[in-house]
Write an enzyme that holds these catalytic residues in place. Structure first.
Site, PDB file in Angstrom:
ATOM      1  CB  ILE A 192      38.835   3.619 -23.093  1.00 16.37           C
ATOM      2  CG1 ILE A 192      40.266   4.132 -22.861  1.00 16.37           C
ATOM      3  CG2 ILE A 192      37.921   4.004 -21.939  1.00 16.37           C
ATOM      4  CD1 ILE A 192      40.419   5.634 -22.929  1.00 16.37           C
ATOM      5  CB  THR A 201      35.396   9.221 -19.645  1.00 13.66           C
ATOM      6  OG1 THR A 201      35.272   8.106 -20.529  1.00 13.66           O
ATOM      7  CG2 THR A 201      34.616   8.975 -18.371  1.00 13.66           C
ATOM      8  CB  SER A 202      35.362  10.565 -25.185  1.00 15.49           C
ATOM      9  OG  SER A 202      35.494   9.174 -25.219  1.00 15.49           O
ATOM     10  CG  HIS A 209      40.648  15.419 -18.856  1.00 12.38           C
ATOM     11  ND1 HIS A 209      40.359  15.889 -20.112  1.00 12.38           N
ATOM     12  CD2 HIS A 209      41.238  14.211 -19.043  1.00 12.38           C
ATOM     13  CE1 HIS A 209      40.765  15.017 -21.019  1.00 12.38           C
ATOM     14  NE2 HIS A 209      41.309  13.988 -20.397  1.00 12.38           N
ATOM     15  CD  GLN A 210      39.073  12.588 -10.772  1.00  5.75           C
ATOM     16  OE1 GLN A 210      39.084  13.627 -10.137  1.00  5.75           O
ATOM     17  NE2 GLN A 210      38.824  11.415 -10.209  1.00  5.75           N
ATOM     18  CG  ASP A 215      37.329  12.665 -16.369  1.00  2.95           C
ATOM     19  OD1 ASP A 215      37.427  13.288 -15.284  1.00  2.95           O
ATOM     20  OD2 ASP A 215      38.310  12.168 -16.954  1.00  2.95           O
ATOM     21  CG  PHE A 248      45.070  11.054 -17.113  1.00  5.93           C
ATOM     22  CD1 PHE A 248      44.134  12.064 -17.125  1.00  5.93           C
ATOM     23  CD2 PHE A 248      46.301  11.303 -16.531  1.00  5.93           C
ATOM     24  CE1 PHE A 248      44.411  13.317 -16.581  1.00  5.93           C
ATOM     25  CE2 PHE A 248      46.592  12.551 -15.983  1.00  5.93           C
ATOM     26  CZ  PHE A 248      45.641  13.557 -16.013  1.00  5.93           C
TER      27      PHE A 248
HETATM   28  P1  NAI Z   1      40.844   3.995 -29.400  1.00  8.42           P
HETATM   29  O1  NAI Z   1      41.386   4.663 -30.620  1.00  8.42           O
HETATM   30  O2  NAI Z   1      41.487   2.744 -28.911  1.00  8.42           O
HETATM   31  O3  NAI Z   1      39.277   3.666 -29.638  1.00  8.42           O
HETATM   32  C1  NAI Z   1      38.401   4.584 -30.215  1.00  8.42           C
HETATM   33  C2  NAI Z   1      37.294   3.776 -30.879  1.00  8.42           C
HETATM   34  O4  NAI Z   1      36.321   4.717 -31.372  1.00  8.42           O
HETATM   35  C3  NAI Z   1      37.767   2.963 -32.090  1.00  8.42           C
HETATM   36  O5  NAI Z   1      37.326   1.629 -31.987  1.00  8.42           O
HETATM   37  C4  NAI Z   1      37.147   3.675 -33.287  1.00  8.42           C
HETATM   38  O6  NAI Z   1      36.821   2.795 -34.363  1.00  8.42           O
HETATM   39  C5  NAI Z   1      35.897   4.277 -32.649  1.00  8.42           C
HETATM   40  N1  NAI Z   1      35.331   5.378 -33.422  1.00  8.42           N
HETATM   41  C6  NAI Z   1      35.984   6.330 -34.134  1.00  8.42           C
HETATM   42  N2  NAI Z   1      35.103   7.150 -34.730  1.00  8.42           N
HETATM   43  C7  NAI Z   1      33.867   6.692 -34.377  1.00  8.42           C
HETATM   44  C8  NAI Z   1      32.550   7.110 -34.690  1.00  8.42           C
HETATM   45  N3  NAI Z   1      32.307   8.157 -35.497  1.00  8.42           N
HETATM   46  N4  NAI Z   1      31.527   6.410 -34.151  1.00  8.42           N
HETATM   47  C9  NAI Z   1      31.738   5.332 -33.367  1.00  8.42           C
HETATM   48  N5  NAI Z   1      32.969   4.896 -33.037  1.00  8.42           N
HETATM   49  C10 NAI Z   1      34.011   5.565 -33.542  1.00  8.42           C
HETATM   50  O7  NAI Z   1      40.821   5.100 -28.272  1.00  8.42           O
HETATM   51  P2  NAI Z   1      40.792   4.877 -26.691  1.00  8.42           P
HETATM   52  O8  NAI Z   1      42.163   4.694 -26.165  1.00  8.42           O
HETATM   53  O9  NAI Z   1      39.768   3.854 -26.373  1.00  8.42           O
HETATM   54  O10 NAI Z   1      40.312   6.314 -26.198  1.00  8.42           O
HETATM   55  C11 NAI Z   1      39.033   6.827 -26.540  1.00  8.42           C
HETATM   56  C12 NAI Z   1      38.977   8.294 -26.172  1.00  8.42           C
HETATM   57  O11 NAI Z   1      39.003   8.439 -24.765  1.00  8.42           O
HETATM   58  C13 NAI Z   1      40.201   9.117 -26.637  1.00  8.42           C
HETATM   59  O12 NAI Z   1      40.082   9.510 -27.990  1.00  8.42           O
HETATM   60  C14 NAI Z   1      40.144  10.285 -25.708  1.00  8.42           C
HETATM   61  O13 NAI Z   1      39.318  11.274 -26.278  1.00  8.42           O
HETATM   62  C15 NAI Z   1      39.474   9.738 -24.458  1.00  8.42           C
HETATM   63  N6  NAI Z   1      40.394   9.644 -23.322  1.00  8.42           N
HETATM   64  C16 NAI Z   1      40.064  10.267 -22.153  1.00  8.42           C
HETATM   65  C17 NAI Z   1      40.896  10.208 -21.058  1.00  8.42           C
HETATM   66  C18 NAI Z   1      40.509  10.841 -19.750  1.00  8.42           C
HETATM   67  O14 NAI Z   1      41.382  10.983 -18.873  1.00  8.42           O
HETATM   68  N7  NAI Z   1      39.268  11.211 -19.536  1.00  8.42           N
HETATM   69  C19 NAI Z   1      42.193   9.535 -21.127  1.00  8.42           C
HETATM   70  C20 NAI Z   1      42.422   8.834 -22.366  1.00  8.42           C
HETATM   71  C21 NAI Z   1      41.561   8.925 -23.437  1.00  8.42           C
END
Ligand code: NAI
Length: 330
Positions: free
Chosen positions: A153, A230-231, A293-294, A256, A296
């Site tokens: 993301i 958004t995390s 939380h929308q 979000d 996705f």
């Molecule tokens: P991903 O696993 O592809 O990327 C996460 C990145 O964060 C990685 O590059 C990792 O090295 C980095 N990371 C881990 N610990 C860290 C730290 N302490 N400091 C800095 N960077 C760090 O995950 P993706 O798919 O990009 O999703 C990220 C987050 O987005 C998910 O964990 C989830 O919480 C959230 N999310 C929210 C959604 C929503 O509908 N609002 C839907 C999907 C995900």
């Protein structure tokens, strides 16, 4: 495979029905909790979401009900007690790589909404007030955008911000060479905090990121900066964000997610009222733009989530998902 699908919402059911192939799915409105886990009896897998409770007691109850697979229809696994799952021999699967642009674009929406005062502007027009005093915005072009976490993301978000003509800086425990080639500069967390006009969080919730944006981090940020989350809610200390906004040390907060969202999001409280003071302060603050939380919630992402999860469950049976033709793909 027989799958017990918890916390079913009308927007996702058609996609899972369309792609279920040979799987048999029982849809339950109930959230997955220790109390409701017995509904999974007779099913090999459960399908759950971000706001479900997959703590030790729930996982134990699922194991007793005969479940062997926990299938999360989301990317993050922070609400699953992975250690207990492993001890119980439960397989946990998720969908880490469905349409990252869905969430990245939601983050962009929050940035622009805050910068151009969209909530206030829309309220005025709705009320027949066509004045624009007090709605002076700021431009994204030329600003420094900081990104924490440049995985699926975060990478998509960086690319969009580069397209807007921003200087993009990032912090990640594993920097990405591809983004560096595109012009993203990796810096320390402290440099990210002090230099960003927009700070967007795209890292997972874990022990290292919990409360990462606390009072100290906020004090290091520019008073004109806006923060985007958004995390996961718990990456940010919401109370500290509200204090910084009220003291003029932060210009806006777009989110979000919320730290106690499992208690509130996904349900209609408009008649009962929301009994959470922190959430009420957040949602009524004029410089907060909050969605439930929308990120996705796009057709493309829902389609990918259903196909990817059901495919993975088929793989666990040593089968391929039936009934998927090229024409029916998202
Ligand atoms: P991903 O696993 O592809 O990327 C996460 C990145 O964060 C990685 O590059 C990792 O090295 C980095 N990371 C881990 N610990 C860290 C730290 N302490 N400091 C800095 N960077 C760090 O995950 P993706 O798919 O990009 O999703 C990220 C987050 O987005 C998910 O964990 C989830 O919480 C959230 N999310 C929210 C959604 C929503 O509908 N609002 C839907 C999907 C995900």
């Amino acid at each position: 495979m027989r799958i017990a699908f918890f916390n079913t919402k009308a927007y996702e059911r058609p996609w899972f029905e369309q792609y279920r192939g040979h799987h048999q799915i029982s849809f339950f409105d109930e959230p997955l909790t220790t109390f409701h886990a017995e509904l999974a009896s007779g099913h090999q897998a459960v399908c759950a979401f971000v706001q479900d409770n997959l703590s030790k007691p729930t996982l134990k109850a699922l194991k007793e009900a005969g479940v062997s697979i926990v299938a999360m229809r989301c990317a993050g696994l922070d609400n699953v007690d992975l250690e207990t799952a492993e001890q119980l021999g439960l397989t946990v699967i998720n969908v880490p790589d469905y349409s990252p642009f869905a969430v990245a674009e939601q983050a962009v929406t929050l940035v622009l909404g805050l910068m151009r005062h969209l909530t206030e502007a829309s309220k005025r027009v709705e009320a027949g007030n066509f004045t624009i005093n007090g709605l002076v915005g700021t431009e994204l072009h030329g600003k420094t955008v900081g990104v924490v976490g440049t995985g699926h993301i975060g990478r998509a978000f960086c690319q969009i911000m580069l397209g807007f003509g921003c200087r993009v800086i990032a912090y990640d425990i594993r920097p990405g060479a591809q983004l560096m080639r595109l012009g993203v500069q990796y810096v320390s967390m402290n440099e990210l905090l002090t230099q960003s006009d927009v700070l967007a969080l795209h890292c997972p919730l874990n022990e290292t990121t919990k409360n990462m944006i606390d009072a100290d981090a906020l004090a290091a940020m520019k008073p004109t900066a806006i923060l985007i989350n958004t995390s996961r809610g718990k990456i940010v200390d919401t109370d500290a964000v509200l204090t910084a906004l009220n003291q003029g040390r932060l210009a806006g907060y777009g989110a979000d997610v919320y730290e106690q969202e499992a208690n509130w999001f996904g349900r209609d409280w408009s008649l009962e009222g929301v009994g959470d003071d922190l959430l009420n302060r957040l949602r009524s603050h004029p410089r907060v733009l909050l969605t439930a939380h929308q990120g996705f919630l796009t057709e493309e992402a829902l389609c990918q989530i259903a196909r990817s999860l059901l495919n993975k469950l088929s793989f666990h049976e040593g089968r391929q998902l039936e009934g998927i033709t090229h024409a029916s793909m998202c």
